[in-house]
Design an enzyme around this catalytic site. Structure first.
Site, PDB file in Angstrom:
ATOM      1  CG  HIS A  88      -2.074   0.928   1.423  1.00  0.00           C
ATOM      2  ND1 HIS A  88      -2.618   1.826   0.250  1.00  0.00           N
ATOM      3  CD2 HIS A  88      -2.933   1.313   2.159  1.00  0.00           C
ATOM      4  CE1 HIS A  88      -3.615   2.415   0.468  1.00  0.00           C
ATOM      5  NE2 HIS A  88      -3.965   2.106   1.962  1.00  0.00           N
ATOM      6  CG  HIS A 109      -4.565   0.434  -8.247  1.00  0.00           C
ATOM      7  ND1 HIS A 109      -5.764   0.511  -7.959  1.00  0.00           N
ATOM      8  CD2 HIS A 109      -3.916   1.327  -7.438  1.00  0.00           C
ATOM      9  CE1 HIS A 109      -6.029   1.161  -7.084  1.00  0.00           C
ATOM     10  NE2 HIS A 109      -4.718   1.762  -6.645  1.00  0.00           N
ATOM     11  CG  ASP A 151       2.837   4.526  -3.809  1.00  0.00           C
ATOM     12  OD1 ASP A 151       2.641   5.699  -3.232  1.00  0.00           O
ATOM     13  OD2 ASP A 151       2.200   3.598  -3.245  1.00  0.00           O
TER      14      ASP A 151
HETATM   15  C1  ACO Z   1      -1.217   4.094  -3.312  1.00  0.00           C
HETATM   16  C2  ACO Z   1      -1.231   2.597  -3.334  1.00  0.00           C
HETATM   17  O1  ACO Z   1      -1.598   2.057  -2.377  1.00  0.00           O
HETATM   18  S1  ACO Z   1      -1.179   1.989  -4.888  1.00  0.00           S
HETATM   19  C3  ACO Z   1      -0.543   0.305  -4.544  1.00  0.00           C
HETATM   20  C4  ACO Z   1       0.871   0.264  -4.113  1.00  0.00           C
HETATM   21  N1  ACO Z   1       1.303  -1.157  -4.075  1.00  0.00           N
HETATM   22  C5  ACO Z   1       2.546  -1.324  -4.742  1.00  0.00           C
HETATM   23  O2  ACO Z   1       3.038  -0.689  -5.739  1.00  0.00           O
HETATM   24  C6  ACO Z   1       3.032  -2.757  -4.692  1.00  0.00           C
HETATM   25  C7  ACO Z   1       3.225  -3.507  -5.869  1.00  0.00           C
HETATM   26  N2  ACO Z   1       1.918  -3.920  -6.395  1.00  0.00           N
HETATM   27  C8  ACO Z   1       1.088  -4.921  -5.767  1.00  0.00           C
HETATM   28  O3  ACO Z   1       1.682  -5.621  -5.054  1.00  0.00           O
HETATM   29  C9  ACO Z   1      -0.157  -5.144  -6.520  1.00  0.00           C
HETATM   30  O4  ACO Z   1      -0.128  -4.782  -7.642  1.00  0.00           O
HETATM   31  C10 ACO Z   1      -1.173  -4.776  -5.706  1.00  0.00           C
HETATM   32  C11 ACO Z   1      -1.194  -4.950  -4.275  1.00  0.00           C
HETATM   33  C12 ACO Z   1      -1.156  -2.981  -5.981  1.00  0.00           C
HETATM   34  C13 ACO Z   1      -2.745  -4.942  -6.169  1.00  0.00           C
HETATM   35  O5  ACO Z   1      -2.722  -6.573  -5.999  1.00  0.00           O
HETATM   36  P1  ACO Z   1      -3.829  -7.145  -6.814  1.00  0.00           P
HETATM   37  O6  ACO Z   1      -5.051  -6.617  -6.882  1.00  0.00           O
HETATM   38  O7  ACO Z   1      -3.696  -8.812  -5.950  1.00  0.00           O
HETATM   39  O8  ACO Z   1      -3.063  -7.238  -8.215  1.00  0.00           O
HETATM   40  P2  ACO Z   1      -3.725  -8.036  -9.554  1.00  0.00           P
HETATM   41  O9  ACO Z   1      -4.881  -9.010  -9.110  1.00  0.00           O
HETATM   42  O10 ACO Z   1      -4.065  -7.010 -10.512  1.00  0.00           O
HETATM   43  O11 ACO Z   1      -2.455  -8.888 -10.085  1.00  0.00           O
HETATM   44  C14 ACO Z   1      -2.310  -9.501 -11.299  1.00  0.00           C
HETATM   45  C15 ACO Z   1      -1.324 -10.248 -11.557  1.00  0.00           C
HETATM   46  O12 ACO Z   1      -0.194  -9.249 -11.514  1.00  0.00           O
HETATM   47  C16 ACO Z   1       0.912  -9.306 -10.727  1.00  0.00           C
HETATM   48  N3  ACO Z   1       1.291  -8.130 -10.195  1.00  0.00           N
HETATM   49  C17 ACO Z   1       0.632  -7.194  -9.926  1.00  0.00           C
HETATM   50  N4  ACO Z   1       1.476  -6.303  -9.415  1.00  0.00           N
HETATM   51  C18 ACO Z   1       2.418  -6.775  -9.651  1.00  0.00           C
HETATM   52  C19 ACO Z   1       3.883  -6.139  -9.410  1.00  0.00           C
HETATM   53  N5  ACO Z   1       4.052  -4.757  -9.099  1.00  0.00           N
HETATM   54  N6  ACO Z   1       5.021  -6.566  -9.917  1.00  0.00           N
HETATM   55  C20 ACO Z   1       4.924  -7.928 -10.299  1.00  0.00           C
HETATM   56  N7  ACO Z   1       3.715  -8.551 -10.695  1.00  0.00           N
HETATM   57  C21 ACO Z   1       2.600  -7.997 -10.310  1.00  0.00           C
HETATM   58  C22 ACO Z   1       0.331 -10.449  -9.565  1.00  0.00           C
HETATM   59  O13 ACO Z   1       1.281 -11.234  -8.872  1.00  0.00           O
HETATM   60  C23 ACO Z   1      -0.844 -11.110 -10.366  1.00  0.00           C
HETATM   61  O14 ACO Z   1      -0.233 -12.265 -10.861  1.00  0.00           O
HETATM   62  P3  ACO Z   1      -0.759 -13.735 -10.605  1.00  0.00           P
HETATM   63  O15 ACO Z   1      -2.181 -13.564 -11.375  1.00  0.00           O
HETATM   64  O16 ACO Z   1       0.153 -14.586 -11.647  1.00  0.00           O
HETATM   65  O17 ACO Z   1      -0.933 -13.992  -9.218  1.00  0.00           O
HETATM   66  O1  OAA Z   2      -6.971   2.243  -3.841  1.00  0.00           O
HETATM   67  C1  OAA Z   2      -5.894   1.385  -3.322  1.00  0.00           C
HETATM   68  O2  OAA Z   2      -6.184   0.165  -3.159  1.00  0.00           O
HETATM   69  C2  OAA Z   2      -4.609   2.029  -2.979  1.00  0.00           C
HETATM   70  C3  OAA Z   2      -4.610   3.191  -3.649  1.00  0.00           C
HETATM   71  O3  OAA Z   2      -4.302   3.598  -4.706  1.00  0.00           O
HETATM   72  C4  OAA Z   2      -4.598   4.436  -2.585  1.00  0.00           C
HETATM   73  O4  OAA Z   2      -5.013   4.135  -1.438  1.00  0.00           O
HETATM   74  O5  OAA Z   2      -4.242   5.518  -3.190  1.00  0.00           O
END
Ligand code: ACO
Ligand code: OAA
Length: 374
Positions: A221, A260, A311
Site C-alpha cells: 500500500h 493496482h 507511488d
Molecule cells: C497508493 C497505493 O497504495 S497503490 C499500490 C501500491 N503498491 C505497490 O505498488 C506494490 C506492488 N503492487 C502490488 O503488489 C499489486 O499490484 C497490488 C497489491 C497493488 C494489487 O494487488 P492485486 O489486486 O492482487 O493485483 P492483480 O490482481 O492486479 O494482480 C494481477 C497479477 O499481476 C501480478 N502483479 C501485480 N502487481 C505486480 C507487481 N507490482 N509486480 C509484479 N507482478 C505484479 C500479480 O502477482 C498477479 O499475478 P498472478 O495472477 O500470476 O498472481
Molecule cells: O486504492 C487502493 O487500493 C490503493 C491506492 O491507490 C490508494 O489508497 O491511494
C-alpha cells in the site's frame, strides 16, 4: 492484465458499503473527490481546498479558505508531553512508527470525548501531522528542537520548511501541494477500510487513524513509494534499469510502485506526478532517476502490461526535493488523513458495525483429546 476481472480473494470487486466521497474508475480515468476530477483538482486548487472539500463537504469560497488556512496554522504547535515522547524515539525507528505513536499519543492528550468534536479533531491532526514527523526527524537526526509554528499558508510548503529549515522554492512548494492532493483520498483502499472498520465500532478518531497508519505502512500500500525509491536509486542508466527489472520479473518478484487492486490500465495520478517529476529533474540538474523511472515504466508495460501507480514517480519527485526516502510514506499520511477522517465521519453518520462472515476451511467438529493422547 487489462482484461482481468475484479474478483477473487481480498474482497476484490465486492461492494463493502456506500460513499459519497470518491469514485475510482477502473480504466485509468474516473478518480473524483465529491464529483470533481482529480486532474482538475490538481490543476486548479490547493490541498487545503481539497481538505475542506473532503472534511466539510464543499470547496471553500475565498473567506472560508482564508479562515480555514488560519485555523490550521493555529493548530501546528505540539504539546510538551508529545514532544517528550517524540524525543524518546530513536533515529533508526521507522518514521511510520513515529506517526503511529504520535497520533496515538495525541489521542491521550487531546482525546475525542464526543463525536461533536470530530471536525475539530480532524483539523488538528491535519495541522499537527507534519509537525510530529518533522519534530521527531530533526531532533533525532540533527539534535535540533524545531519550532513547528510557521506562517506558511500551504501545508506542503510548511512541511518542507520544517524539514529543511528554510523556505522551499516555488516549484517545490507547488509539487508538494499537488502531491498532497493526489494522495488525499481513494475510496475503500486498505487503510481507509481499516479506519472505517474501527469507526464502525464507535471508537474514537485517534484510534481509527492510528489503525489506518498501520495499514498504510505496508509495501503493498503506501509503503510502495519508499520501496520504489529503494528499487531505482542504484540504477545507473536505462540499460541497467531494464536488466534489473528483467531479473526481478524472472525471479517472480513484485515490483513496487506498479499495478493496482482496482485500476486495470493506468492510474490517473501517475501522469500528473510524472509530469512534475520531469520538471523537478530538470531543475535538479541530473535526470538519471527520472530516465531510469521512465525505462522501468516502459519495460513493465511491455513485459507484463503493468503500469505505474501513484507511488512510482513520487519516489523520484520526492528525492529531487531533498526528502529522505524514509519520510515518503509519512507524507502520504499527512495527506490521506483527510480521506480517512472524512470516511470515519461518513461511517459514523450511517453506521452498522462492519462484521463480515468467513468460509470455514478447518477441521470438522471433534472432541478434545486427553493430554496423554496428544
Ligand atoms: C497508493 C497505493 O497504495 S497503490 C499500490 C501500491 N503498491 C505497490 O505498488 C506494490 C506492488 N503492487 C502490488 O503488489 C499489486 O499490484 C497490488 C497489491 C497493488 C494489487 O494487488 P492485486 O489486486 O492482487 O493485483 P492483480 O490482481 O492486479 O494482480 C494481477 C497479477 O499481476 C501480478 N502483479 C501485480 N502487481 C505486480 C507487481 N507490482 N509486480 C509484479 N507482478 C505484479 C500479480 O502477482 C498477479 O499475478 P498472478 O495472477 O500470476 O498472481
Ligand atoms: O486504492 C487502493 O487500493 C490503493 C491506492 O491507490 C490508494 O489508497 O491511494
Amino acid at each position: 492484465m487489462v482484461d482481468k476481472k475484479l474478483s477473487g480473494a481480498g474482497l476484490r470487486g465486492q461492494s463493502a458499503g456506500e460513499t459519497a466521497l470518491c469514485t475510482v474508475g477502473q480504466s485509468g480515468t474516473g478518480l473524483t473527490y465529491r464529483g470533481y476530477d482529480i486532474a482538475e483538482l490538481a490543476d486548479k486548487v490547493s490541498f487545503e481546498e481539497v481538505a475542506h472539500l473532503l472534511l466539510k463537504g464543499h470547496l471553500p469560497n475565498s473567506d472560508e479558505l482564508t479562515a480555514y488556512r488560519q485555523k490550521l496554522k493555529n493548530l501546528r504547535g505540539l504539546p510538551q508531553p508529545l514532544k517528550t515522547v517524540l524525543e524518546q524515539i530513536p533515529a533508526d525507528a521507522h518514521p511510520m512508527d513515529v506517526m503511529r505513536t504520535g497520533c496515538s499519543m495525541l489521542g491521550n492528550l487531546e482525546g475525542e470525548h464526543s463525536f461533536e468534536q470530530q471536525g475539530d479533531i480532524a483539523d488538528r491532526l491535519l495541522a499537527a501531522f507534519p509537525s510530529i514527523i518533522c519534530y521527531w526527524y530533526r531532533y533525532s537526526h540533527d539534535g535540533v528542537r524545531i519550532v513547528t509554528d510557521t506562517d506558511d499558508d500551504q501545508i506542503g510548503a510548511h512541511f518542507l520548511r520544517l524539514l529543511h529549515g528554510k523556505a522551499p522554492s516555488e516549484l517545490h512548494a507547488k509539487v508538494m501541494d499537488v502531491s498532497l492532493i493526489l494522495y488525499a483520498e481513494h475510496e475503500f483502499n486498505a487503510s481507509t477500510f481499516t479506519a472505517r472498520v474501527c469507526a464502525s465500532t464507535l471508537s474514537d478518531m485517534h484510534s481509527c487513524v492510528t489503525g489506518a497508519i498501520g495499514s498504510l505502512r505496508g509495501p503493498l500500500h503506501g509503503g510502495a513509494n519508499e520501496a520504489a525509491m529503494d528499487l531505482i536509486q542504484d540504477m545507473q542508466d536505462e540499460a541497467h534499469a531494464i536488466g534489473t527489472l528483467k531479473e526481478k520479473l524472472a525471479n517472480k518478484e513484485k515490483i513496487m510502485g506498479f499495478g493496482h487492486a482496482i485500476y486495470r490500465e493506468s492510474d490517473p495520478r501517475n501522469a500528473i506526478i510524472k509530469g512534475w517529476s520531469a520538471k523537478l529533474a530538470e531543475e535538479f540538474g541530473d535526470d538519471r532517476l527520472y530516465r531510469v523511472s521512465v525505462a522501468c515504466e516502459q519495460l513493465m508495460w511491455d513485459e507484463k502490461k503493468l503500469f505505474c501507480n501513484a507511488d512510482f514517480f513520487h519516489a523520484s519527485a520526492y528525492h529531487f526535493m531533498g526528502i529522505p526516502t524514509k519520510l515518503f510514506t509519512p507524507i502520504f499520511v499527512c495527506s490521506r488523513l483527510t480521506g480517512w477522517a472524512a470516511h470515519i465521519m461518513e461511517q459514523r453518520a450511517n453506521n452498522r458495525i462492519i462484521r463480515p462472515s468467513a468460509d470455514y476451511t478447518g477441521e470438522a467438529p471433534r472432541s478434545v483429546p486427553e493430554m496423554s493422547a496428544r
